[in-house]
Design an enzyme around this catalytic site. Sequence first.
Site, mmCIF file in Angstrom:
data_model
loop_
_atom_site.group_PDB
_atom_site.id
_atom_site.type_symbol
_atom_site.label_atom_id
_atom_site.label_comp_id
_atom_site.label_asym_id
_atom_site.label_seq_id
_atom_site.Cartn_x
_atom_site.Cartn_y
_atom_site.Cartn_z
ATOM 1 N N CYS A 286 0.769 -1.247 0.063
ATOM 2 C CA CYS A 286 -0.035 0.092 -0.124
ATOM 3 C C CYS A 286 0.793 1.310 -0.144
ATOM 4 O O CYS A 286 1.421 1.857 -0.858
ATOM 5 C CB CYS A 286 -1.043 0.015 1.116
ATOM 6 S SG CYS A 286 -2.419 0.994 0.762
ATOM 7 N N HIS B 53 -3.276 -5.302 1.814
ATOM 8 C CA HIS B 53 -2.653 -5.382 3.019
ATOM 9 C C HIS B 53 -2.674 -6.954 3.495
ATOM 10 O O HIS B 53 -3.357 -7.291 4.464
ATOM 11 C CB HIS B 53 -3.262 -4.460 4.195
ATOM 12 C CG HIS B 53 -3.160 -3.143 4.207
ATOM 13 N ND1 HIS B 53 -2.200 -2.347 4.984
ATOM 14 C CD2 HIS B 53 -3.615 -2.187 3.436
ATOM 15 C CE1 HIS B 53 -2.381 -1.194 4.665
ATOM 16 N NE2 HIS B 53 -3.114 -1.160 3.722
ATOM 17 N N GLU C 83 -0.789 -8.364 5.742
ATOM 18 C CA GLU C 83 -0.506 -8.496 7.217
ATOM 19 C C GLU C 83 -1.650 -8.373 7.957
ATOM 20 O O GLU C 83 -1.365 -8.699 9.127
ATOM 21 C CB GLU C 83 0.732 -7.428 7.518
ATOM 22 C CG GLU C 83 0.043 -5.947 7.884
ATOM 23 C CD GLU C 83 0.029 -5.220 6.372
ATOM 24 O OE1 GLU C 83 0.011 -6.047 5.256
ATOM 25 O OE2 GLU C 83 -0.523 -3.851 6.436
HETATM 26 N N1 GLN Z 1 -3.623 6.512 0.902
HETATM 27 C C1 GLN Z 1 -2.534 6.148 1.596
HETATM 28 C C2 GLN Z 1 -1.207 6.797 1.042
HETATM 29 O O1 GLN Z 1 -1.369 7.693 -0.072
HETATM 30 C C3 GLN Z 1 -1.997 4.670 1.636
HETATM 31 C C4 GLN Z 1 -3.124 3.927 2.475
HETATM 32 C C5 GLN Z 1 -2.509 2.749 3.163
HETATM 33 O O2 GLN Z 1 -1.385 2.354 3.157
HETATM 34 N N2 GLN Z 1 -3.241 1.903 3.268
HETATM 35 O O3 GLN Z 1 -0.308 6.912 1.492
#
Ligand code: GLN
Length: 225
Positions: A86, A192, A194
């Site tokens: 992410c 995610h 994890e």
């Molecule tokens: N939207 C977040 C960002 O731009 C990322 C979100 C996440 O890691 N769950 O950093």
Amino acid sequence: MIAEMKKRQPIGILALQGSFLEHALAVEKTGAQAVLVRLPKDLEGVKGLIIPGGESTTISKLLDAYNLTDIIRNLALRGFPLYGTCAGMILLSKKIENSNADLSRVNSLSLIDITIRRNAFGRQLESFEEELDMPVIGKRPFHAIFIRAPLILQVGSSVRILASLKDNSQHNLQGKQIVAVEQGAILVTAFHPELTDDLRIHRYFLEKVKKYARQKNDLIVNSFI
Ligand code: GLN
């Protein structure tokens, strides 16, 4: 006779902000050793590094503040394995769509040849879960959790696509919705793993670490910290 203890593979988890503790638990459950990384010296001896989800703008500022940006970049350019989830994926990508116009600009490490869009699923659908097909980890679908997730818009020729959302997904986006890719020793997922009990993606990364682990890695790490 006392059986000789098998040496556990030390895997770094960038622990500046975000879901690093959940990654550490997942890594420990695989039998590897989780090492929280906050300073350059914490990288000593680790065989790979996980960059967690969280807030990519904040993590990028902290990476600079703790003098980790150049070290991680230099390590990766020499084949050191990295896994970004992410926000971690955002930090590793070469191109972030509209990043010049974005006030919360991310200073990316620019290591994997993909273009991404931050918060691609909009406000209404900030979070969702989907059963993903990801053949490299087996036939059984992976329950993927997306939280204000980015999307991969484009991939370079050396990037291998590992998973995309199903065509009939409700997200109303154009084109192929790529959410997991790899390029050499670098793996990224928009979701995610994890946050689930399914360890297959962590195990997949650990296999990659084994594959890319060379004696040389220790020398490389020591020469940068
Ligand atoms: N939207 C977040 C960002 O731009 C990322 C979100 C996440 O890691 N769950 O950093």
